[in-house]
Design a protein around this motif. Structure first.
Motif, PDB file in Angstrom:
ATOM      1  N   HIS A 230       0.813  -1.217   0.000  1.00 10.08           N
ATOM      2  CA  HIS A 230       0.000   0.000   0.000  1.00 10.08           C
ATOM      3  C   HIS A 230       0.846   1.266   0.000  1.00 10.08           C
ATOM      4  O   HIS A 230       0.312   2.353  -0.052  1.00 10.08           O
ATOM      5  CB  HIS A 230      -0.846   0.023   1.258  1.00 10.08           C
ATOM      6  N   SER A 233       0.314   4.513  -1.888  1.00 13.07           N
ATOM      7  CA  SER A 233      -0.939   5.249  -1.771  1.00 13.07           C
ATOM      8  C   SER A 233      -0.817   6.573  -1.017  1.00 13.07           C
ATOM      9  O   SER A 233      -1.225   7.614  -1.528  1.00 13.07           O
ATOM     10  CB  SER A 233      -1.981   4.320  -1.153  1.00 13.07           C
ATOM     11  N   HIS A 237      -1.331  10.026  -3.069  1.00 16.04           N
ATOM     12  CA  HIS A 237      -2.485  10.891  -2.788  1.00 16.04           C
ATOM     13  C   HIS A 237      -2.048  12.257  -2.310  1.00 16.04           C
ATOM     14  O   HIS A 237      -2.638  13.268  -2.650  1.00 16.04           O
ATOM     15  CB  HIS A 237      -3.376  10.246  -1.740  1.00 16.04           C
ATOM     16  N   SER A 245      -6.575  13.279  -6.948  1.00 12.15           N
ATOM     17  CA  SER A 245      -6.762  12.543  -5.692  1.00 12.15           C
ATOM     18  C   SER A 245      -8.170  11.992  -5.610  1.00 12.15           C
ATOM     19  O   SER A 245      -8.399  10.854  -5.211  1.00 12.15           O
ATOM     20  CB  SER A 245      -6.576  13.456  -4.481  1.00 12.15           C
ATOM     21  N   HIS A 248      -8.585   9.212  -8.017  1.00 12.30           N
ATOM     22  CA  HIS A 248      -7.746   8.076  -7.692  1.00 12.30           C
ATOM     23  C   HIS A 248      -8.261   7.317  -6.484  1.00 12.30           C
ATOM     24  O   HIS A 248      -8.461   6.114  -6.533  1.00 12.30           O
ATOM     25  CB  HIS A 248      -6.311   8.548  -7.465  1.00 12.30           C
ATOM     26  N   ALA A 249      -8.487   8.071  -5.401  1.00 10.60           N
ATOM     27  CA  ALA A 249      -8.994   7.391  -4.214  1.00 10.60           C
ATOM     28  C   ALA A 249     -10.443   6.987  -4.410  1.00 10.60           C
ATOM     29  O   ALA A 249     -10.888   5.951  -3.928  1.00 10.60           O
ATOM     30  CB  ALA A 249      -8.874   8.314  -3.013  1.00 10.60           C
ATOM     31  N   MET A 253      -8.885   3.193  -6.990  1.00 13.03           N
ATOM     32  CA  MET A 253      -8.603   2.151  -6.010  1.00 13.03           C
ATOM     33  C   MET A 253      -9.701   1.100  -5.998  1.00 13.03           C
ATOM     34  O   MET A 253      -9.475  -0.032  -5.580  1.00 13.03           O
ATOM     35  CB  MET A 253      -8.438   2.760  -4.611  1.00 13.03           C
ATOM     36  N   ALA A 305      -5.233   9.749   3.228  1.00 14.98           N
ATOM     37  CA  ALA A 305      -4.701   8.656   2.430  1.00 14.98           C
ATOM     38  C   ALA A 305      -4.621   7.383   3.266  1.00 14.98           C
ATOM     39  O   ALA A 305      -5.011   6.309   2.809  1.00 14.98           O
ATOM     40  CB  ALA A 305      -3.335   9.020   1.889  1.00 14.98           C
ATOM     41  N   SER A 308      -7.872   5.977   3.672  1.00 14.69           N
ATOM     42  CA  SER A 308      -8.275   5.223   2.478  1.00 14.69           C
ATOM     43  C   SER A 308      -7.708   3.818   2.498  1.00 14.69           C
ATOM     44  O   SER A 308      -8.383   2.868   2.110  1.00 14.69           O
ATOM     45  CB  SER A 308      -7.778   5.911   1.211  1.00 14.69           C
ATOM     46  N   CYS A 312     -10.206   0.851   2.169  1.00 11.45           N
ATOM     47  CA  CYS A 312     -10.108  -0.066   1.030  1.00 11.45           C
ATOM     48  C   CYS A 312      -9.713  -1.454   1.505  1.00 11.45           C
ATOM     49  O   CYS A 312     -10.101  -2.456   0.907  1.00 11.45           O
ATOM     50  CB  CYS A 312      -9.098   0.443   0.018  1.00 11.45           C
ATOM     51  N   THR A 341     -14.428   9.900   0.147  1.00 16.96           N
ATOM     52  CA  THR A 341     -13.036  10.301  -0.021  1.00 16.96           C
ATOM     53  C   THR A 341     -12.911  11.401  -1.052  1.00 16.96           C
ATOM     54  O   THR A 341     -12.109  12.322  -0.891  1.00 16.96           O
ATOM     55  CB  THR A 341     -12.194   9.105  -0.466  1.00 16.96           C
TER      56      THR A 341
END
Lengths: 494, 473
Positions: A230, A233, A237, A245, A248-249, A253, A305, A308, A312, A341
């Motif tokens: 991870h 990440s 981020h 961001s 992406h988040a 993801m 981040a 997240s 996740c 997020t």
């Protein structure tokens, strides 16, 4: 004309349109038109999908179509959606749409920014609508590479390092993934790349599954922030510009979790149930370790981040439980976490754009300076820690209820351990809220700052509405998702 | 003897005609006619591509010394088209003061190597094969040393010719052993007589060494970096794509036609050299500052990926290999065209730092360069992704799973160094910015063709389908 192919065609048409633009206003016009069309399309798809189901159409995938592409190698551009993909498409459209407004004033090189941004969204949409191993992999990689330039050029902080780290780690993941895909294709007799046909044959030898299930799962797991892969990440981020961001988040993801469920577990059920325990341990670590790391951070983006990573991790944790409730919860969590997020990163980006710091020690009393943003932050925070009435509560509740259904000591224990993350989340959210929003402003410079502009307000309002809508009326979306997860699980364990 | 047979070799005959026309034109042209020289060569090489493609039937000539079939013809057409691109890019360099008086020599030498490659592909007899290889190598050394007033170029030429001769000698030595054990030089007869005895394994190794030099596989790659860097950029492009493509195809043919009884032996050799090529070249490429040197190592590692298609020895592998060469050609030619344009303007070798901030002064060239690099790195939706995928697929299908895994890990490393250039162009800011680069019209045409290839070759599956339908060798 198949409706799903529009999800790929619209962004692809946007690319040359953007390239032809000369002024910033034109670029924005193209982006708003395109993303609005996509949003409407996915809303319509959702309504149409639900009405098809109500009308008694019980096929696994709806709107299926297939165009042969590389016939010799059994590669086709096959599309089709079930409840899971519909939910993910809806999420993507919302995030892409709001992301455009969040980067309304991006400088310099707005045109190039949106070009790569749109290429990224081609990849994401393509991934969610495809049902062919090759095309899924192709779209997956298409979504990854624009991140390098989006972070490297428009990012902040140690952007070059983060961009390189992120790209290489994710591409390393996709090297594992490609191995897995080839393993699945040749293991199933090399006759088709269509995932539903492979699942229906269910003929991959168990020994082969034992090799390629971990490869595929880790391949996707890297993107799903699986511990210990991870580390890209938080850096990624933190350095990315706001809308990147968010995307992406919020969406990218989710490709990881979706792929783990749809490809790794669906196609190799035997290995999935035998080896799940290894990954359950790893994801439990993700969940708790991510949350604990968030406590010790002082940079707003790093906090989010790590949060997240934790959330996740919960997605992967839930799908590995392999009960219908838990898997539905996992997809709900993907949806809910994506929206929350995105909201979080949007607001952090807006605050950073004003204060030019993300260090929580240097901010105080923002509630008095920028009340709109501050209230938005509180809402995002409360949704994140799972307050009833917001989407986070629905998702986490379903996940833990589903996980507790598995009746043995190991699963119960890890569920209880993972549950502690709820408390830890409350700690880091409330600490930040108390620290930066309340109290008296200390920094003289900060007192002169203004509140959100119209485009920022619009972004925040859109996302808050979505988060609240799922929280208040969760049943329609949860039954939509349950339909998909039920089918997948029924196919895995007939 | 039936002289009609000569006319059946349509690609070679048309190539020789063009060759003679150019040779004579060079002698007689003055003034206005001289200015038409370059367009004439461009058109005739393009014409050659189509002439090559006209006859795709399968036949053998001269008692089986020469063979032609659809796959060979297609590969020849690719080589001819690559030559066309090379000639397009050579325009400005050829008209400069130091080279304009020997413009004709350049074309003639270039086409001589092409004749050699044509015979390499069609040869079914070791004598013809060896003549082809020599014909392809000797003029190449002159081309590498074409800028003879530049110290680098002359040195590169010497390095090339010495190592090339050494490799040829080894290959000849290997062939002599084969002749000794089987008593024939015809491919067809030889494969029936080969038993895999130690002396034949020795011959295989020697042969492989000779051809491995041309493909620049590790450990026969020592000449590559220096020659690539020293040679005129256009020649480097030609060397890295056309010469390499022809050699790989020849290797594939010889391995299948002659060494079929020794499949497990040559698979092991390729296994080791592939891993070595990909890994070592990747590690070396990271350190390079000069772009041409960097491209040399990149081309070594690309050669390793092509070998993944060879190792299976299947029809799928051949399709993947031809497709890979085609895709690799357009991407590499695009990069070299841009390097050539920059070098022309700034009059010194291009380093990675030279490209810093390239985006700000030349957004379009930067985009083309980025797409070409992404294609080389195997990023979708560009053609390189498809060609890499198919190569992996053919090797995986042939059972070389670990090899594929190692190659895949290496793609991540290669992505790193390709991204270093992208980073220099987009992200880094320069103290001394490059001026806006003006490419010649010919170069722009070649860039347009390359970029169309990079984008369309993958998405339009018909190209791969066509290659796949060419049939077996």
């Amino acid at each position: 004309m198949n409706m799903l192919i529009l999800f790929i065609i619209i962004p692809i048409v946007m690319l040359p349109a953007l390239w032809a633009c000369r002024k910033e206003a034109q670029v924005r016009a193209v982006m708003v038109t395109g993303s609005t069309l996509l949003l409407l399309l996915s809303a319509w798809l959702t309504v149409d999908f639900i009405s098809c189901r109500n009308a008694g159409n019980n096929d696994i995938m709806l709107y299926t179509a297939s165009w042969p592409w590389y016939e010799k190698l059994n590669i086709a551009l096959s599309v089709g959606v079930d409840g899971i993909s519909v939910a993910m498409l809806l999420l993507t459209s919302v995030i892409v749409f709001t992301g455009v407004f969040a980067s309304w004033r991006i400088r310099p090189m707005a045109k190039e920014f949106f070009l790569w941004y749109t290429l990224l969204s081609v990849g994401v949409y393509g991934f969610f609508v495809s049902t062919d191993l090759f095309t899924m992999f192709m779209f997956y990689e298409t979504a990854l590479i624009p991140m390098y330039l989006l972070i490297g050029v428009w990012g902040s902080g140690k952007k070059e390092y983060s961009a390189m780290k992120l790209t290489l780690m994710l591409m390393g993941g996709s090297a594992f993934l490609l191995m897995g895909i080839l393993g699945i294709y040749f293991g199933s007799g090399a006759t088709t790349m269509n995932i539903h046909e492979i699942a229906a044959m269910n003929n991959i030898p168990t020994a082969t599954q034992y090799i390629f299930f971990p490869l595929t799962f880790i391949g996707f797991g890297v993107l799903g922030a699986l511990f210990p892969f991870h580390t890209w990440s938080p850096d990624g981020h933190a350095s990315a510009p706001t809308s990147v961001s968010m995307l992406h988040a919020g969406v990218l993801m989710k490709l990881g979790g979706y792929g783990c469920f749809r490809i790794a577990m669906y196609l190799m059920p035997q290995a999935a149930s035998d080896l799940a325990w290894i990954f359950i341990i790893l994801t439990t670590i993700s969940v708790v370790y991510g949350a604990l790391s968030a406590i010790s951070q002082t940079d707003l983006k790093y906090i989010n981040a790590y949060s997240s990573v934790s959330h996740c991790g919960l997605v992967l944790f839930a799908i590995l439980m392999m009960t219908k409730t838990a898997c539905t919860g996992a997809i709900l969590q993907m949806l809910s976490h994506g929206l929350m997020t995105a909201l979080f990163f949007a607001i952090i980006g807006m605050i950073y754009g004003r204060t030019h710091t993300r260090d929580i020690k240097q901010m105080r009393g923002l509630m008095k300076i920028m009340p709109f943003l501050a209230v938005g932050y509180v809402i995002a925070g409360l949704a994140n820690l799972g307050l009833p009435g917001f989407s986070g509560f629905v998702a986490e509740m379903t996940v833990f209820a589903g996980a507790f259904e598995v009746n043995d000591t190991f699963h119960r224990t890890v569920t209880i351990i993972a549950c502690t993350s709820i408390v830890i989340t409350a700690v880091y959210i409330l600490r930040v809220v108390g620290r930066i929003l309340y109290g008296e402003p200390e920094n003289e410079e900060h007192k002169k700052l203004s509140d959100a502009t119209w485009d920022e307000r619009f972004t925040i309002i859109c996302l808050v509405i979505c988060v609240a809508a799922i929280g208040i009326a969760p049943m329609w979306v949860s039954s939509l998702i349950a339909d998909g997860t039920g089918n997948v699980l029924a196919n895995m364990f007939p | 003897m039936n002289y009609i047979q000569f006319f059946a070799m349509r690609p070679e005959v048309s190539l020789l005609c063009i060759y003679l026309v150019i040779f004579v034109y060079d002698l007689i042209s003055t003034g206005h006619l001289r200015r038409m020289f370059h367009p004439l060569v461009c058109i005739s090489t393009l014409l050659l591509t189509f002439l090559t493609l006209t006859d795709t039937s399968t036949f053998t000539l001269f008692g089986g010394m020469y063979e032609s079939n659809a796959a060979i013809v297609f590969m020849k057409a690719i080589l001819a088209f690559g030559t066309f691109l090379t000639v397009l890019q050579a325009n400005r360099w050829l008209r400069s003061a130091n080279t304009s008086y020997k413009q004709g020599e350049f074309y003639v030498l270039l086409l001589s190597t092409l004749v050699g490659m044509y015979f390499m592909l069609s040869a079914r007899h070791f004598l013809l094969l060896f003549i082809g290889i020599e014909l392809a190598s000797l003029p190449m050394a002159c081309l590498v040393a074409f800028d003879k007033y530049r110290h680098n170029s002359a040195e590169a030429g010497i390095k090339y010719i010495l190592s090339s001769m050494f490799a040829s000698a080894l290959m000849l030595y290997g062939i002599s052993f084969l002749y000794g054990t089987t008593g024939t030089l015809y491919f067809g007869d030889m494969s029936a007589l080969i038993t895999g005895q130690p002396i034949e394994i020795f011959a295989l190794v020697m042969f492989f060494t000779g051809i491995g030099f041309k493909i620049s596989l590790v450990p026969f790659h020592m000449w590559t970096a220096d020659s690539y860097q020293g040679a005129p950029t256009t020649v480097t492009a030609y060397l890295s794509v056309i010469s390499k493509g022809a050699a790989v195809f020849t290797l594939f043919i010889v391995l299948l036609k002659v060494f079929l009884p020794m499949t497990s032996e040559w698979q092991m050799i390729i296994y080791i050299t592939t891993i070595a090529s990909i890994t070592l070249a990747n590690l070396m490429a990271m350190k390079q500052q000069f772009i041409k040197r960097f491209m040399a190592f990149s081309s070594i590692s690309q050669a390793g990926y092509i070998m993944l298609a060879v190792i299976g020895g299947s029809t799928d592998g051949m399709t993947a290999m031809i497709y890979y060469v085609l895709v690799y050609m357009v991407a590499n030619m695009a990069i070299f065209a841009i390097i050539e344009s920059i070098e022309w303007q700034i009059r010194r070798a291009v380093k990675r730092d030279t490209l810093n901030g390239f985006y700000e002064s030349n957004p379009k060239l930067t985009l083309i360069m980025t797409l070409a690099l992404f294609s080389l790195a195997g990023i979708p939706p560009f053609a390189g992704f498809f060609s890499k995928f198919f190569v992996f697929m053919s090797a995986f299908g042939a059972g070389f799973k670990v090899l594929v895994f190692i190659a895949l890990i290496n793609t991540v490393i290669s992505l790193y160094y390709y991204l270093l250039i992208v980073k220099a162009m987009y992200i880094k800011s320069a103290e001394q910015k490059l001026p806006a680069i003006k490419s010649s019209r010919y170069t722009l045409v070649s860039l347009a063709i390359c970029i169309a290839g990079i984008i369309l070759l993958g998405i339009c599956s018909s190209v791969y389908g066509t290659i796949g339908n060419l049939g077996n060798l």
